[in-house]
Scaffold this motif. Structure first.
Motif, PDB file in Angstrom:
ATOM      1  N   ARG A  95       0.856  -1.187   0.000  1.00 32.60           N
ATOM      2  CA  ARG A  95       0.000   0.000   0.000  1.00 32.60           C
ATOM      3  C   ARG A  95       0.893   1.237   0.000  1.00 32.60           C
ATOM      4  NH1 ARG A  95      -0.028   2.800   4.506  1.00 32.60           N
ATOM      5  NH2 ARG A  95       1.050   1.904   6.311  1.00 32.60           N
ATOM      6  N   PRO A 109       5.170  -0.199   2.577  1.00 32.96           N
ATOM      7  CA  PRO A 109       4.206  -0.429   3.662  1.00 32.96           C
ATOM      8  C   PRO A 109       3.232  -1.531   3.248  1.00 32.96           C
ATOM      9  CG  PRO A 109       4.281   1.895   2.981  1.00 32.96           C
ATOM     10  CD  PRO A 109       4.995   1.107   1.943  1.00 32.96           C
ATOM     11  N   LEU A 111      -0.594  -3.794   4.081  1.00 35.75           N
ATOM     12  CA  LEU A 111      -1.928  -3.822   4.684  1.00 35.75           C
ATOM     13  C   LEU A 111      -2.256  -5.271   5.019  1.00 35.75           C
ATOM     14  CD1 LEU A 111      -4.536  -2.255   5.448  1.00 35.75           C
ATOM     15  CD2 LEU A 111      -5.425  -2.890   3.196  1.00 35.75           C
ATOM     16  N   LYS A 130      -8.533  -4.992   9.877  1.00 34.39           N
ATOM     17  CA  LYS A 130      -7.410  -4.637   9.017  1.00 34.39           C
ATOM     18  C   LYS A 130      -6.382  -3.889   9.862  1.00 34.39           C
ATOM     19  CE  LYS A 130     -10.264  -3.764   4.888  1.00 34.39           C
ATOM     20  NZ  LYS A 130     -10.635  -2.724   3.896  1.00 34.39           N
ATOM     21  N   LYS A 132      -2.577  -1.568   9.230  1.00 30.00           N
ATOM     22  CA  LYS A 132      -1.458  -1.116   8.413  1.00 30.00           C
ATOM     23  C   LYS A 132      -0.170  -1.528   9.109  1.00 30.00           C
ATOM     24  CE  LYS A 132      -3.782   2.960   6.463  1.00 30.00           C
ATOM     25  NZ  LYS A 132      -3.789   4.440   6.413  1.00 30.00           N
ATOM     26  N   GLU A 189      -6.381   0.734  11.738  1.00 26.89           N
ATOM     27  CA  GLU A 189      -7.046   1.102  10.481  1.00 26.89           C
ATOM     28  C   GLU A 189      -8.120   2.146  10.756  1.00 26.89           C
ATOM     29  OE1 GLU A 189      -9.844   0.840   7.161  1.00 26.89           O
ATOM     30  OE2 GLU A 189     -10.282   0.107   9.174  1.00 26.89           O
TER      31      GLU A 189
END
Length: 347
Positions: A95, A109, A111, A130, A132, A189
């Motif tokens: 992402r 990065p 996800l 979710k 990150k 997230e």
């Protein structure tokens, strides 16, 4: 009469013993609660560094820098308090914008998406749909520095992203060589952050004056504190908006601080239009406020948090001592401005 006295005193003694037993039981219960294993805590309830391993086709995943990234099924594992390894399936894709590009960063990065299942429900990730995963762009210490910026903003308002520092081991199942282990940040997230604040995430383009004024001023002064100019409400750049409902006045929530002066990455440069020579040079980028009294409460709040903010850096053993020293000096400069009304009004 003597018999009644004996009964009376025996009764009192029994009651005292029962009270003492209850107090002891309550104390033991409280102590047990305080010693709750970290693996039983929710993900963001602990500040300890969480060690995780990602297993699967890591090579293809990390090389996927396209605008429409592929989702890769991986395994995520971590050690519980009894040293048993917990493993759960996770879907992962690359992402980001600046940090996704190969010419900018070594690692993109990621996800993480968690499929529902028994392993998920019993894991420390059970409340996250979710997440990150911020990977090191150039140097691992930059990741630790950025994590602390999230911790600063957590002190300022609960309308902020929760962050957990992790040690990530990347284990490519197609490669027999040991995988790389490096620092990363698991970042809440936006929909989860909104839900935690009994709000919803919005995608409107708004001007700062259309946001909750007191919280936006806190955001703007915070960005000034960390020396960050890489954000914009109008362009939704490194800013998320949340509100109690679609008709309520939104709140701006900042994220992505690797271009902030306090982080001091080697690749961070200010935009030419700002006419500043370094990201360490502070520049206020909030909206124009005619009545300076609007800042009185904000300034007071930051002054109240001064000791807590300094403590984040002074008590972090993962940082280089030279960086801690320079950061304390950088914070000193901010608070010198804040303690002088003429200086902060000018700023």
């Amino acid at each position: 009469m003597n018999i009644y006295r004996k009964i009376f005193f025996v009764s009192i003694l029994c009651n005292l013993l029962l009270l003492a037993s209850a107090a002891s039981s309550q104390t033991q219960s409280s102590a047990t609660a305080k010693k709750k294993p970290s693996s039983e805590l929710k993900l963001f309830q602990s500040d300890s560094v969480l060690s995780i391993t990602l297993r699967g086709n890591l090579r293809e995943l990390l090389n996927d820098r396209t605008d429409t990234p592929t989702v890769f099924p991986l395994e995520l594992s971590y050690l519980m308090d009894d040293d048993r390894e917990a493993t759960l399936p996770v879907n992962v894709k690359t992402r980001g914008h600046f940090r996704r590009l190969r010419e900018n960063c070594i690692y993109p990065p990621l996800l993480l998406q968690f499929p529902k299942g028994e392993a998920y429900q019993s894991s420390t990730f059970r409340d996250q749909k979710k997440l990150k995963l911020v990977m090191p762009c150039r140097q691992e210490e930059y990741v630790i520095r950025e994590w602390l910026v999230y911790k600063i903003y957590n002190l300022i308002t609960h309308f902020s992203f929760k962050a957990r520092l992790v040690k990530v081991t990347l284990q490519d199942t197609r490669n027999k060589k040991p995988g790389a282990t490096l620092y990363g940040i698991l970042l809440e997230e936006e929909n989860q952050m909104a839900k935690r604040n009994k709000s919803i995430a919005l995608t409107r383009q708004l001007r700062p004056e259309h946001l909750q004024a007191d919280l936006f001023l806190k955001t703007a002064v915070f960005q000034y504190l960390i020396g960050n100019t890489d954000w914009s409400v109008q362009f939704m750049h490194n800013i998320k908006l949340v509100a109690k409902d679609s008709s309520a006045v939104p709140v701006a929530v900042p994220y992505d601080f690797d271009h902030a002066g306090i982080v001091g990455t080697s690749y961070a440069h200010p935009a030419e239009m700002l006419k500043i020579s370094s990201v360490r040079q502070r520049l206020y980028r909030g909206n124009c406020v005619q009545d300076m009294n609007a800042f009185s409460t904000v300034v007071a709040d930051f002054l109240d948090l001064q000791r807590d903010i300094y403590r984040l850096y002074e008590e972090c053993s993962l940082l280089d001592p030279k960086y801690v020293k320079s950061t304390v000096k950088y914070l000193d400069e901010f608070y010198a401005t804040l303690n002088d009304q003429k200086l902060w009004q000018k700023a």
